[in-house]
Design a protein around this motif. Structure first.
Motif, PDB file in Angstrom:
ATOM      1  N   TYR A 130      38.169  43.613  47.888  1.00  0.00           N
ATOM      2  CA  TYR A 130      37.888  44.663  47.280  1.00  0.00           C
ATOM      3  C   TYR A 130      37.235  45.769  46.583  1.00  0.00           C
ATOM      4  CZ  TYR A 130      43.041  42.684  47.712  1.00  0.00           C
ATOM      5  OH  TYR A 130      44.210  42.209  48.667  1.00  0.00           O
ATOM      6  N   THR A 181      45.676  38.440  40.934  1.00  0.00           N
ATOM      7  CA  THR A 181      44.481  37.996  41.854  1.00  0.00           C
ATOM      8  C   THR A 181      43.380  37.753  42.012  1.00  0.00           C
ATOM      9  OG1 THR A 181      45.799  40.867  42.581  1.00  0.00           O
ATOM     10  CG2 THR A 181      43.702  39.867  44.068  1.00  0.00           C
ATOM     11  N   HIS A 235      40.331  36.875  41.439  1.00  0.00           N
ATOM     12  CA  HIS A 235      38.776  37.422  41.937  1.00  0.00           C
ATOM     13  C   HIS A 235      37.870  36.283  41.287  1.00  0.00           C
ATOM     14  CE1 HIS A 235      39.821  41.428  43.154  1.00  0.00           C
ATOM     15  NE2 HIS A 235      40.841  41.764  42.364  1.00  0.00           N
ATOM     16  N   HIS A 247      48.175  41.211  38.868  1.00  0.00           N
ATOM     17  CA  HIS A 247      47.518  41.438  40.071  1.00  0.00           C
ATOM     18  C   HIS A 247      46.902  42.815  40.026  1.00  0.00           C
ATOM     19  CE1 HIS A 247      50.587  38.632  42.129  1.00  0.00           C
ATOM     20  NE2 HIS A 247      49.894  38.656  42.864  1.00  0.00           N
ATOM     21  N   CYS A 248      46.882  43.195  38.724  1.00  0.00           N
ATOM     22  CA  CYS A 248      46.597  44.554  38.565  1.00  0.00           C
ATOM     23  C   CYS A 248      44.903  44.369  38.229  1.00  0.00           C
ATOM     24  CB  CYS A 248      46.919  45.736  38.487  1.00  0.00           C
ATOM     25  SG  CYS A 248      45.850  47.627  38.345  1.00  0.00           S
ATOM     26  N   ILE A 260      40.552  43.060  37.995  1.00  0.00           N
ATOM     27  CA  ILE A 260      39.109  43.006  39.083  1.00  0.00           C
ATOM     28  C   ILE A 260      37.640  42.139  37.694  1.00  0.00           C
ATOM     29  CG2 ILE A 260      38.187  44.993  38.762  1.00  0.00           C
ATOM     30  CD1 ILE A 260      38.079  45.302  42.102  1.00  0.00           C
ATOM     31  N   TYR A 263      41.901  44.826  33.750  1.00  0.00           N
ATOM     32  CA  TYR A 263      42.953  44.911  34.029  1.00  0.00           C
ATOM     33  C   TYR A 263      43.968  45.536  33.961  1.00  0.00           C
ATOM     34  CZ  TYR A 263      44.096  42.244  29.277  1.00  0.00           C
ATOM     35  OH  TYR A 263      43.661  42.357  28.512  1.00  0.00           O
ATOM     36  N   SER A 274      45.812  44.806  44.157  1.00  0.00           N
ATOM     37  CA  SER A 274      44.847  44.588  43.310  1.00  0.00           C
ATOM     38  C   SER A 274      43.452  46.323  43.265  1.00  0.00           C
ATOM     39  CB  SER A 274      43.481  44.140  43.399  1.00  0.00           C
ATOM     40  OG  SER A 274      42.174  43.941  43.402  1.00  0.00           O
ATOM     41  N   THR A 282      47.409  48.664  47.110  1.00  0.00           N
ATOM     42  CA  THR A 282      45.926  49.343  46.753  1.00  0.00           C
ATOM     43  C   THR A 282      45.406  50.331  47.584  1.00  0.00           C
ATOM     44  OG1 THR A 282      45.851  46.499  45.969  1.00  0.00           O
ATOM     45  CG2 THR A 282      44.023  47.779  47.297  1.00  0.00           C
TER      46      THR A 282
END
Length: 633
Positions: free
Chosen positions: A45, A419, A421, A483-484, A486, A494, A563, A612
């Motif tokens: 991403y 997610t 990462h 999930h949001c 990185i 987040y 994400s 996304t």
């Protein structure tokens, strides 16, 4: 600094960039300027580019919108891009009535029912019916306790009016006070119904049309769309078969969740209801297959997204029936030959429905996939924790390491909802609400554990017209949009759930910063602060095929958002009502300088999305339940 030193400094920067680029060599050959799968060329991403990056746009005003394409039905997948073609999935269109027509019919029946109910109740009061009086008396105390329960329930109080219906239903099903109230209230209502056949018939009609009012649609199959990337014109569409029926546009994923994948020669689509297919770029079928998702597909919070790596397609499925080595009730990562659909290998370590693995490379340059296990609603896979799965051909599918938290699933298992990462040094894992840890991606050993609920909070003061810093704010019941999130260097970004904040957590120092973001934008492009707005959940035809009221939340409601996408140093966060917040990841403080832009994907109150964002060749591609959008300066 003289010219020679500047040239030397620039040369060193280029070397550093090239080393980074080599470590993040695209997983799909030749895709540097494309978006071949959910996570882009690298599968993480993130992308670095010298091409234009649109930062500001508005679907409402048309600013920097190249084209829009109306969709016949909603869906949740990301958008794969290659050359002049886009690929995404939708649910099959149907002939359900428009929601506004259902509402009109419902109001007529509801008003009729309430009139008849009140009429019968007045009769019973007039004749001083003892049974009615006793039932009413018995209900008084349970009703009082029920009202106090709702008043003191923070989840109910924070929820939108649309969400409250389901919360009350759950409380009446699971909470002792709620159960007690439901029993006595139902007895009273049932007795009043016995006084009139007409009342009972009207009630039955109300229940029936009430189901239509709540909306909903389901299908086993999904549809793969191929659009012209320059115009939005539909080039072709194909059906991807599934094996069980799933609801449309559930806020925690549906059958369309996985993003299509392409290498410029073929395109692959996954139906999370149990199907997969490969097509040529012109839409000719190459192969297709189906499978049975575990436990009838429940829980269907299936957040695994597509991964295309070299000659493999990765998917999450239960083991084959003849597999005696793996647990038949668990899910595993399966690798398939992208040209034939033949199964190549299956991981020995399991993965949960909720988990979104991320592809990457270790410090030694080995390609790997980070997967997780754990979470609520009885996901069975164990042990909870992380596994780094090798993707090198001579060891593919085997774990390079496994990590398990010391705490039990109720607290620690929530990390599998993220997610997943990671980078060459560390992996990210959330504990429920208040803590975050990092794991060494070389060894699988714990690096650090930091608190998330003491924050320096940049709040917008409406009266002063500026941000005001509140230091070391103690936050109770912190909720993260799992999930949001990185990871970028030492910073984890987040979105906060239930509150309009973007968070930045320094995994090395433990410093937490929150910046408040506006809820909406008005017609004059002014930010709207503090005031929530919901969305109507309708598709482009005015149908309410999204049955779950949580879909129609306020943008920071409980749901599984895709994400964020990171382009150069900008992170693009999209919330459920179609607001896109652009954050500069390099700022010293998460103050007003961090918020680069606030963009919209459609009309206020009429836009919904959980996918996304994709970026290719200087253009951003995004989607909502109603349309696909091409954004270009």
């Amino acid at each position: 600094m003289n010219t020679f030193l500047i040239q030397c400094f620039t040369f060193l920067l280029l070397i550093t960039y090239n080393i980074t680029a080599q470590n993040n060599t695209e997983a799909v050959i030749g895709s540097a300027n494309e978006w071949p799968m959910s996570g882009g060329p690298n599968g993480n991403y993130k992308i670095t580019t010298n091409k234009d990056v649109p930062l500001k746009w508005s679907v409402r005003t048309g600013e920097n919108i190249k084209w829009k394409k109306t969709l016949p039905e909603g869906g949740q997948s990301g958008i794969a891009v290659w050359g002049y073609k886009l690929f995404l999935t939708i649910n099959p269109p149907n002939t359900n009535p428009k929601h506004k027509d259902v509402l009109k019919k419902y109001d007529v029946v509801k008003n009729r029912y309430e009139f008849l109910f009140k009429k019968e109740e007045e009769k019973l009061k007039k004749i001083k019916d003892l049974s009615y009086a006793n039932l009413k008396e018995n209900l008084a105390e349970p009703l009082k306790k029920w009202q106090n329960l709702l008043k003191n329930n923070s989840h109910y109080q924070k929820a939108s009016s649309l969400e409250r219906y389901d919360i009350k239903k759950n409380l009446m099903r699971k909470n002792d006070v709620g159960k007690d109230y439901a029993i006595f209230n139902n007895k009273l209502v049932a007795y009043i119904h016995t006084q009139s056949q007409n009342l009972q018939k009207t009630y039955d009609s109300l229940i029936k049309i009430g189901k239509d009012k709540r909306g909903g649609a389901s299908s086993k199959n999904i549809i793969l769309l191929c659009l012209n990337a320059n115009t939005g014109e539909t080039l072709w569409e194909k059906t991807i078969k599934g094996t069980f029926s799933s609801q449309y546009n559930y806020g925690f994923s549906d059958a369309t969740t996985p993003c299509p994948m392409t290498d410029g020669k073929n395109v692959w689509a996954i139906n999370a209801s149990g199907g997969m297919a490969c097509f040529s770029m012109e839409g000719e079928l190459v192969w297709e297959r189906t499978w049975e998702p575990s436990s009838g597909g429940k829980p269907f919070n299936k957040q695994f997204d597509s991964v295309l790596f070299e000659d493999l397609i990765l998917n999450v499925e239960p083991p084959e029936k003849e597999d005696k080595e793996r647990n038949k009730d668990w899910n595993y990562v399966h690798a398939f030959n992208k040209l034939t659909g033949e199964r190549v290998w299956v991981t020995k370590m399991a993965i949960t429905h909720y988990n979104t693995p991320i592809i990457g490379k270790t410090k030694e340059g080995k390609p790997a996939l980070l997967i997780g296990r754990g979470g609520p609603h009885g996901v069975p896979e164990r042990p909870i924790g992380l596994s780094l799965i090798c993707l090198e051909k001579n060891n593919a599918g085997n774990a390079l390491w496994n990590w398990e938290p010391k705490e039990n699933n109720a607290l620690a298992g929530w990390g599998a909802l993220s997610t997943q990462h990671w980078d060459i040094d560390k992996a990210s894992w959330f504990y429920k609400g208040n803590e975050h840890i990092t794991v060494d991606t070389q060894t699988g050993k714990l690096i650090s554990e930091k608190k998330l609920n003491t924050v320096d909070q940049f709040n917008y003061d409406i009266e002063k017209g500026k941000y005001v810093l509140s230091e070391e704010v103690k936050i109770k019941e912190l909720q993260n949009q799992r999930h949001c999130n990185i990871l970028d260097g030492d910073y984890l970004f987040y979105m906060v759930r239930y509150s309009p904040f973007i968070a930045r957590h320094n995994v090395a120092t433990g410093l937490n910063e929150h910046i408040e973001v506006p809820r909406d934008i008005d017609r004059d492009n002014n930010f709207i602060w503090k005031i929530q707005h919901t969305n109507n959940g309708l598709n482009s035809k005015g149908q309410l095929n999204a049955f779950d009221t949580r879909t129609r939340g306020n943008g920071f409601q409980k749901c599984f958002l895709g994400s964020p996408t990171m382009i150069n140093n900008y992170i693009f966060f999209t919330n459920a009502v179609g607001m896109v917040y652009v954050i500069d990841a390099t700022v010293e403080e998460m103050n007003e300088s961090a918020l680069v832009a606030v963009n919209d994907l459609g009309k206020s109150g009429k836009t919904w999305t959980v996918n996304t964002m994709s970026y290719a060749n200087g253009k951003i591609y995004h989607r909502t339940m109603k349309e696909v959008i091409c954004i270009s300066e």
